[in-house]
Design a protein around this motif. Sequence first.
Motif, short mmCIF file in Angstrom:
data_model
loop_
_atom_site.label_atom_id
_atom_site.label_comp_id
_atom_site.label_asym_id
_atom_site.label_seq_id
_atom_site.Cartn_x
_atom_site.Cartn_y
_atom_site.Cartn_z
N GLN A 129 0.82 -0.90 -0.08
CA GLN A 129 -0.08 -0.07 0.17
C GLN A 129 0.98 1.02 0.02
N ALA A 132 2.24 1.75 -3.34
CA ALA A 132 1.26 2.21 -4.40
C ALA A 132 1.13 3.85 -4.09
N TRP A 137 0.46 4.89 -8.20
CA TRP A 137 -0.16 3.82 -9.12
C TRP A 137 -1.48 3.34 -8.62
N GLY A 138 -2.35 2.52 -9.08
CA GLY A 138 -3.44 1.81 -8.61
C GLY A 138 -2.79 0.45 -7.90
N GLN A 139 -3.68 0.36 -6.95
CA GLN A 139 -3.61 -1.14 -5.99
C GLN A 139 -4.61 -1.94 -5.89
N ALA A 140 -4.21 -3.39 -5.87
CA ALA A 140 -5.37 -4.31 -5.77
C ALA A 140 -4.74 -5.43 -4.68
N ARG A 152 -5.00 -3.01 -18.72
CA ARG A 152 -5.68 -3.15 -17.43
C ARG A 152 -5.39 -4.54 -16.43
N GLU A 167 -10.98 -3.60 -11.23
CA GLU A 167 -10.13 -3.33 -12.25
C GLU A 167 -9.23 -2.06 -11.87
N VAL A 168 -7.83 -2.33 -12.18
CA VAL A 168 -6.86 -1.10 -12.06
C VAL A 168 -6.33 -1.14 -13.49
N SER A 169 -5.85 0.19 -13.70
CA SER A 169 -5.12 0.53 -14.70
C SER A 169 -3.65 0.32 -14.48
N ALA A 172 0.52 -1.01 -11.94
CA ALA A 172 -0.22 -1.05 -10.81
C ALA A 172 0.47 -2.04 -9.87
#
Length: 249
Positions: A129, A132, A137-140, A152, A167-169, A172
């Motif tokens: 985390q 990110a 950046w996006g995080q999952a 994606r 969904e993240v771009s 990531a």
Amino acid sequence: MKVLVPVKRVVDFNVKIRVKPDGSGVDLANVKMSMNPFDEIAVEEAIRLKEAGKATEVIVVSIGPAQAQETLRTALAMGADRAILVKVEEAVEPLAVAKLLKGVAEAEGPELVILGKQAIDDDANQTGQMLAALMGWGQATFASKLELGEGRAKVTREVDGGLQAIEVSLPAIVTADLRLNEPRYASLPNIMKAKKKPLAETAPADYGVDVAPRLEVLATEEPAVRAAGVKVASVAELVSRLRAEAGVL
């Protein structure tokens, strides 16, 4: 597409932890060390992406002492292409780890970073985390399934109520949960090949990161020994004991 996989050298999950007599920390003398199990899952997922033609190169990075080379060689034997060791002798806190990983990511230019959701030694669950946030950046997090599409990534993650699909771009950050996959065993030929794969060594100063600790460990204690249970004759006695002895009512 490059995939960067941070891995951590930790006490093997089969080893019973011993606390030092003075309570200053965990006794690591003559203790078996291995790759953090969640990071091992992350390495396996990256290798599967390469085998499926979704990734072109898998780079593993570890932050730790010289002995962490063994952990990196394990990842190389599993199928990673090359490794980077950021050599640090002292323990490094999650924020400093995230800053170092940011430096590595900026130098390598990966489109995807996969790492374990947490390390089994400190259970911090912070590095992914923080990375990110630092990268923007996006995080999952807590991924139990990962599918890559055009620019994606679709991630199924485990939450208290069940499963959540997001969904993240790309680029990531994805953190691996226990059920993402089952890591493979490295074959003997691959172990031998791993000895010839490139392993670069860097230092925190190369990334301009100060790894001095911000926290001070005051004491380390063994978990309390579980007391034997008792039988009660009635509900009234149970309530009385919970109120007077356990202090939960």
